[in-house]
Structures are given as C-alpha cells and as structure tokens.
Write a protein that holds these residues in place. Structure first.
Motif, PDB file in Angstrom:
ATOM      1  N   ASP A 171       9.391  -7.865  15.513  1.00  0.00           N
ATOM      2  CA  ASP A 171       9.977  -7.087  14.417  1.00  0.00           C
ATOM      3  C   ASP A 171       9.118  -7.100  13.157  1.00  0.00           C
ATOM      4  N   ALA A 172       8.567  -8.277  12.836  1.00  0.00           N
ATOM      5  CA  ALA A 172       7.794  -8.392  11.597  1.00  0.00           C
ATOM      6  C   ALA A 172       6.559  -7.496  11.670  1.00  0.00           C
ATOM      7  N   TRP A 173       5.889  -7.541  12.822  1.00  0.00           N
ATOM      8  CA  TRP A 173       4.673  -6.749  13.004  1.00  0.00           C
ATOM      9  C   TRP A 173       5.004  -5.256  12.979  1.00  0.00           C
ATOM     10  N   ARG A 174       6.075  -4.899  13.663  1.00  0.00           N
ATOM     11  CA  ARG A 174       6.479  -3.490  13.704  1.00  0.00           C
ATOM     12  C   ARG A 174       6.802  -2.978  12.304  1.00  0.00           C
ATOM     13  N   THR A 175       7.501  -3.791  11.514  1.00  0.00           N
ATOM     14  CA  THR A 175       7.816  -3.382  10.148  1.00  0.00           C
ATOM     15  C   THR A 175       6.538  -3.179   9.345  1.00  0.00           C
ATOM     16  N   ALA A 176       5.558  -4.079   9.540  1.00  0.00           N
ATOM     17  CA  ALA A 176       4.290  -3.956   8.814  1.00  0.00           C
ATOM     18  C   ALA A 176       3.560  -2.680   9.223  1.00  0.00           C
ATOM     19  N   ILE A 177       3.602  -2.339  10.520  1.00  0.00           N
ATOM     20  CA  ILE A 177       2.950  -1.108  10.971  1.00  0.00           C
ATOM     21  C   ILE A 177       3.661   0.105  10.372  1.00  0.00           C
ATOM     22  N   ASN A 178       4.985   0.074  10.364  1.00  0.00           N
ATOM     23  CA  ASN A 178       5.745   1.175   9.763  1.00  0.00           C
ATOM     24  C   ASN A 178       5.408   1.353   8.288  1.00  0.00           C
ATOM     25  N   GLU A 179       5.247   0.224   7.605  1.00  0.00           N
ATOM     26  CA  GLU A 179       4.904   0.244   6.185  1.00  0.00           C
ATOM     27  C   GLU A 179       3.533   0.888   5.988  1.00  0.00           C
ATOM     28  N   ALA A 180       2.562   0.465   6.821  1.00  0.00           N
ATOM     29  CA  ALA A 180       1.199   0.986   6.698  1.00  0.00           C
ATOM     30  C   ALA A 180       1.174   2.485   6.955  1.00  0.00           C
ATOM     31  N   VAL A 181       1.909   2.931   7.984  1.00  0.00           N
ATOM     32  CA  VAL A 181       1.910   4.354   8.314  1.00  0.00           C
ATOM     33  C   VAL A 181       2.630   5.154   7.224  1.00  0.00           C
ATOM     34  N   GLY A 182       3.724   4.599   6.694  1.00  0.00           N
ATOM     35  CA  GLY A 182       4.442   5.277   5.609  1.00  0.00           C
ATOM     36  C   GLY A 182       3.556   5.476   4.393  1.00  0.00           C
ATOM     37  N   LEU A 183       2.779   4.441   4.046  1.00  0.00           N
ATOM     38  CA  LEU A 183       1.871   4.562   2.900  1.00  0.00           C
ATOM     39  C   LEU A 183       0.744   5.539   3.217  1.00  0.00           C
ATOM     40  N   PHE A 184       0.284   5.522   4.493  1.00  0.00           N
ATOM     41  CA  PHE A 184      -0.802   6.425   4.894  1.00  0.00           C
ATOM     42  C   PHE A 184      -0.366   7.888   4.790  1.00  0.00           C
ATOM     43  N   GLN A 185       0.883   8.165   5.109  1.00  0.00           N
ATOM     44  CA  GLN A 185       1.352   9.553   5.053  1.00  0.00           C
ATOM     45  C   GLN A 185       1.221  10.121   3.649  1.00  0.00           C
ATOM     46  N   GLN A 186       1.218   9.249   2.644  1.00  0.00           N
ATOM     47  CA  GLN A 186       1.029   9.736   1.275  1.00  0.00           C
ATOM     48  C   GLN A 186      -0.427   9.709   0.843  1.00  0.00           C
TER      49      GLN A 186
END
Lengths: 430, 295
Positions: free
Chosen positions: A395-410
């Motif tokens: 879960d921790a890793w997945r959340t970090a990946i989601n965070e990175a992709v969310g920031l990348f989209q901007q």
C-alpha cells in the motif's frame, strides 16, 4: 483559587476512573452473548456490492449454506470501488482485534501488509487437504505466500492490460490494424487526433496509474517489468526513461479526465473516443444490459486487444479470502474458504462477476465472448502482476506511485517522475 | 462548608463534559502530537522518539507544499468570497427589500445541506468537459452563447482550488448574511441619522459608521469561515475524490493514514492542521475573553 483548581482536578480524575471502571465491566458482560451466536454465523467481509459482483457473492453464499446446514452466511460487505472505504474500516477492526471471520483482499503485496502485521493465519493445511497447489498457477501461489506459508485463497482473476477500442472510430480515422506495439499505438493515436476524436479516454488520477502499468509492461517487456519488484530492479536506467517518455507521449493524446473509469469507458462506447486502457471489469460495463451496463454489442460497438506491446502477457490481479487470527468462528471461516476454493464455488461466482476463476480446471463452457479469450490467455500466457491493484507493490509503495503520477500529470516532467518512482521503490521497505 | 456548597454542585454538573473534553479532545491532541514525533511509519513498528524530524521533513515533499498552497488559495477565495457576498446580501436586505423573510430563508437554506451533498451536485455543475462534451455550467455557458467562459473548473492546474471554493461560498454566504444582518440591525438609527445630518452620503454612512461598528461581527465570521476552510475535507472529496490536483492537507492526512499506512506522517499533518486552525482561533479567544472581562 489554587484549592479550587486542585478540587477540579481531583473530581476530574475521579470521574475518569469511574468511566474506565464502567467500560471494563461492560465488556465482560457484552462478550458473552454473541459467542453463542458466533458458532453459527460466519461474517464474510468484502466490497462486493455492485451489480454482477453482489450476484456472484450470493451464488457462492447459496452453495455455502447448502453444504453447511449448521452455518449462516453474514454478509458484511461495504460499498465502494476497489475497497477504498471497506479497507479503512477493516484496518480499524483489525487494530481493535475484532476481525471478521474472513475478509477479501487483493492477492499479492497488498495482502502482505496484513501478513507482516501478524493479522493472518497460514492456510497451508487447506492447500494440502484440497490439493490446491495443483489447481492454482504457481506464480499466483507465490504471490500469496511469505516464507513458504500461504495466507489466502484466491477466488477470481482479472486482467489489467486490456485495450478497449471503438472499431467504427478507428475505421473512420483510417486505422486499419489494431496497434500491437507502442509505436503503432502512438501512430494510431495521432491518426485519431487528426480525425477530430478523442484518441485516448482517461478517468480520475488512478486510471493514469493503471495506464502507466500497461505502458511499463509494453515498453520494458515482461522480464524487465517483473524484475522491477525484485532486489535487482532498475528504476533509474535508460530503459525506464524511454518507457516514461512513451508514457508522456501517450498521455499527451488523452482527452479531458473524466470523473472515474466508467465515464471514460463510456466515451469509447459512445464513439467519442477511440481507445481506453482499463481492466477487464470494463467488459461487464460495456456488455451488460442497461441496468448496470451500457448494453453494447461486442466486436461491433466495442472490441479489445492486449494493451500495446503486451501481447502474450497476462497482467493479472486477484481477489482472495483470508483466515484472520482470532476469527470468532474459525471453523465457519474454514468452511467458507473451502467453498471459495472449490471448482463449484468459483464457477458459480465468476461468470456473474465477469472474471475468470483462479483454478485451472474450470468449466470452460461457462465463459463466453471476452471471458473465453481471457481464460485461454490465462492458461497459456506469461504472467505479470498489476501495480494499481495490489499485486506487485504494498500500500505504501502504491500510494507513492499514485502521488508521483498525480504530480506528473501537472508538471509533465519525466525526470522528476523517474526520480520519484526510484525513491518510492527504495523507500517501500518491501 | 458553605463555600463548598456554593461551587460544588456547579462543578459536578459540568464535570462530565470536562472529563469528556479532557480525554477526547486534549488527551487525543496530546496523543496525536506524541505520535507525530515518532518514526512509526507503518502500523507494525513500535516507533521511537525522533523529535521534530517529521515536522521538518514533510516540507521536502512536493505534495505537501502543493497541498498547503491549495489550502491557502481555497481559504483566501472562500473566506473573501463568502464575506463579500454575505455582506452584499445583508446590505440589500437591509435596504428594505420586499419579501425579505422569503429571501432570507432562501439564502440560508444551503446551510442546511451537508458539504457532501453540495459536493455531489457541484461536481456535476463544474464538469470540465467543454465544446460538444460540455455538461453542467459549461453547457449553460454554451447555450447562452458565452463559450469563452467555459473552463476546466477544479481541474484547472492554476485556479482549480478557486473553483473548488465556489460551492463553499454558495453554501456559507447565507450564514454570513445572517450574521451581518443581525449586526446591521444592532446599529442605532440615531447614529445613522446624525451622520446623514452631517452630510454623509448613504454609502459613506455604511463605510464610516456601520462597518466599523460591525468589526466584531466580521471577526467572528472570519474565524468561523477560516477554521472551516482549513479543515476542508468532505467537500473536496465529494467533488473530486482524493486526487493530487485538488489535494489539501486534510485529504493528504487521510491518504497517509489509510492508504499509505503511515501513522506518524498522518499525525504530523493533523498537527499542522491544528496549529493552522489555532492561529485563527486562539487570538479570537484571547480577544473575546479580554472584552468580557472589561465589560
């Protein structure tokens, strides 16, 4: 003045002691009555409440109650896609040491969080008793094991790397062949863009992570992708840079983000968009009658192929049931796991849910249209695990990946995304 | 003995709530701050004391600065917008509008709705589709021939959080109106008349007489709106879910605790939210205490 304060403190403390005393006393009394009940009731915790999945659960429940006349099935399902809310509630139940008798979890790293926390009891005895190692694929068994112990019983398999497309839109745009590689895919996206349609539909931010896992698998290849989750992973190398650049290019063809995956899939079904990359639960949404789906005809209104560059590989995810430590009705939970593991149980559940059984010996005649394709590929393809759906990362890793992709989209900054992903891998503690 | 008899019954009466507040508010607050100062970064580990490490380290995270920025934009637009709109509505009411009671009820109604319900409706109104795919407000603009007004709403990378404040303004401005209206009515008519006799225009009466007298009301409104805004969670989750593009500290806290299973990080964010809210609330409490003592 001072004495008054002292008195206030004294009364407060006395009050607190009374409160705790009451609390302690109440517990002893309350624990008695449900115990008598618990011998019969089996609390099954899941997040299957939507159309299709709830019907599948009901079908398994009927088999369970027929085979175990002394037990009653208690449905503790909590609504919410991919178990978002259910799992928050489950966390608090487990921390309070009041687990349900059995709960649903994604097979793989997501489950390993519970294993490390010591919440689960191994179920090797069931695997030996029912000879389950012979009927489940080896990689699946590996993913739900830690140190030789197996911790859950997988019920179904979904495929993540599916590209859904609208044949009519492709024809109008002059795309004659279904793109099989990333390069062909980008060329096709460009043609659709020229034709004035949305080349690729996407939903909220998690669907962008879902897209990322397909692009990584397609660009890196199955071997390198599977290695990302081992000790000799390479998140900083040139192959990853290329894959992330591909991702950036593909994402640049995406339409306006929709609210969730359903409106994004609907754009393809309605002929507004050409492609959508989504797991095979989308099939039920496309195909089911208008009650819970769009009532579209497969192969004419919508069609599918493995997402570009991933032909021959099945990126899977699986729902499984567990045996929590301290389950109030352990025998009942074991009886449920036996039904969930059985051919009969899986063949009752999966055609309704729109997934394929985890067992290799399922009755193939029950699975038609898309599901027949999926069942064939599951038996013959190489396997890779999904990121967003809890197979390869915790879960921790997945959340970090989601965070990175969310920031990348901007920011659209590939270098920053790569650094963030590499850091996420390093800090995952997995 | 007589002294005891004077204060004891009163204390006994309030002691249940004192106990409850001591345990469930201050006890929990203290527990949260203690947790924030440990390295308990998963649910299993014990967590050793690390001092202020988490409080400092979080500023290196891009997501944290983003969510703080979002919270600031949201707060400025929401508080400013609700105050301005609420004041304007109260001003119009005060001018003796016909059917004032009806209008007052209409403007107050949104207060009765939960932020979640507001969010669900505005999520549709603020759909980001444009052109042929427009729905909600963008569709309305399209039908009125105002296509140039169509925009991405809360998905706009720069001003998305300003759009997010619109439903909050819609919901709370009626409440601000009620506060101001009560304030207006409390200003003695003689003062206004005196100003008019001295040659004030109607506008100047409000600017120089009424507004300064309303400073306490404005301050209360500011504080109530400010602390709602800094804690905003339900509205944002109902409109956009837990997406980075509309991330605020409260949403980040939820993700840290329930998705990433990092209790120490969640507690750190929670501590920052408490600190931010107390920056609003504590000076107000001090000020009102002093005022009470003076009177």
């Amino acid at each position: 003045m001072r004495r008054r304060w002292m008195a206030a403190v004294a009364v407060t403390v006395a009050g607190m002691l009374t409160l705790t005393a009451c609390g302690g006393g109440g517990n002893d009394g309350a624990a008695q009555s449900p115990q008598a009940d618990a011998a019969k009731k089996v609390e099954v915790f899941s997040w299957w409440t939507g159309p299709g999945e709830a019907d599948g659960l009901k079908a398994m429940k009927e088999i369970f109650e027929k085979q175990n006349p002394g037990l009653t099935f208690f449905d503790a399902a909590v609504a919410g896609g991919s178990g978002d809310k259910a799992r928050a509630l489950l966390t608090s139940k487990l921390q309070a040491d009041t687990p349900p008798d059995t709960f649903q979890g994604h097979a793989g790293a997501e489950l390993q969080g519970y294993i490390k926390a010591g919440d689960l009891e191994p179920v090797n005895f069931l695997y030996d008793e029912l000879k389950l190692k012979d009927v489940f694929p080896q990689q699946l068994v590996d993913q739900i094991s830690v140190g030789g112990q197996i911790y859950s019983v997988p019920v179904n398999i979904h495929r993540s790397n599916v590209m859904w497309f609208n044949p009519g839109v492709l024809k109008d745009a002059g795309v004659t062949e279904v793109p099989g590689t990333i390069e062909e895919f980008i060329a096709a996206l460009e043609k659709v863009k020229q034709a004035g349609k949305v080349p690729l539909s996407i939903g909220s931010e998690w669907t962008a992570v879902h897209l990322l896992e397909s692009v990584l698998l397609g660009s890196l290849g199955t071997e390198a992708y599977n290695q990302l989750w081992t000790a000799n992973s390479d998140w900083s190398g040139p192959a990853m840079t290329k894959a992330l650049n591909d991702y950036k290019t593909i994402l640049s063809y995406a339409g306006d983000p929709q609210d969730d995956w359903q409106p994004a899939a609907k754009q393809v079904a309605d002929g507004e968009a050409a492609f959508n990359i989504m797991g095979d639960w989308a099939y039920g949404y496309f195909h089911n009658p208008p009650d819970g789906g769009l009532g579209k005809t497969s192969k004419t209104d919508f069609d599918w192929a493995p997402s570009p560059g991933t032909g021959g590989t099945f990126m899977w995810l699986s729902d499984s049931f567990t045996l929590p430590k301290g389950a109030p009705n352990r025998d009942g939970a074991v009886a449920w796991l036996k039904v969930a593991a059985s051919k009969e149980g899986q063949d009752a559940f999966n055609p309704k849910k729109g997934s394929i059984p985890a067992r290799k010996d399922a009755d193939t005649s029950l699975y038609t249209d898309y599901l027949a394709d999926a069942l064939k590929d599951w038996g013959s393809n190489k396997l890779a695990g999904s990121i967003q759906h809890g197979v390869t990362v915790n879960d921790a890793w997945r959340t970090a990946i989601n965070e990175a992709v969310g920031l990348f989209q901007q920011s659209k900054d590939v270098a920053a995304l790569q650094t963030a992903l590499a850091d996420a891998a390093k800090n995952s503690g997995q | 003995m007589t002294r005891v008899r004077r204060w004891l019954p009163g204390l006994l009466l309030v002691s249940p709530s004192i106990v409850a507040i001591a345990v469930f508010v201050y006890g929990m607050l203290g527990w949260n701050f203690r947790l924030a100062m440990t390295d308990k970064h998963d649910e299993v580990s014990e967590g050793g004391f690390v001092g202020l490490e988490n409080f400092i380290g979080i500023w290196d995270q891009q997501r944290w600065s983003l969510s703080v920025n979002h919270a600031i934009v949201f707060t400025v637009v929401f508080v400013g917008g609700a105050l301005a709109l609420g004041w304007l509505l109260a001003f119009l009411m005060e001018k003796g509008l016909r059917g004032e009671g009806t209008f007052r009820a209409i403007y107050l109604f949104p207060m009765a709705i939960s932020f979640v319900a507001t969010g669900v409706v505005w999520r549709w109104l603020m759909n980001s589709g444009t052109g042929e795919r427009a729905v909600g407000l963008n569709r309305l603009f399209d039908n009125l021939g105002l296509e140039f007004l169509q925009w991405q709403w809360f998905r706009d990378p720069d001003w998305g959080m300003a759009a997010m404040a619109i439903p909050a303004i819609w919901q709370m401005s009626g409440y601000v109106m009620a506060l101001f209206l009560a304030g207006f009515r409390g200003v003695p008519e003689e003062l206004r008349e005196a100003a008019r006799v001295d040659g004030c225009t109607e506008w100047d009466v409000y600017r120089r007489i009424v507004l300064p007298l309303l400073r306490p009301v404005t301050l209360s409104a500011l504080i109530i709106l400010g602390h709602i805004s800094l804690k905003a969670f339900d509205l944002i989750v109902a409109v956009s879910g837990k997406q980075i593009i509309t991330d605020v500290p409260a949403v980040f806290m939820w993700v840290a605790v329930f998705d990433a299973h990092d209790p120490a990080k969640g507690a750190t964010i929670a501590a920052y939210i408490v600190i931010a809210v107390s920056i609003f609330v504590v000076p107000y409490l001090v000020w009102s205490l002093r005022k009470e003592r003076r009177s």
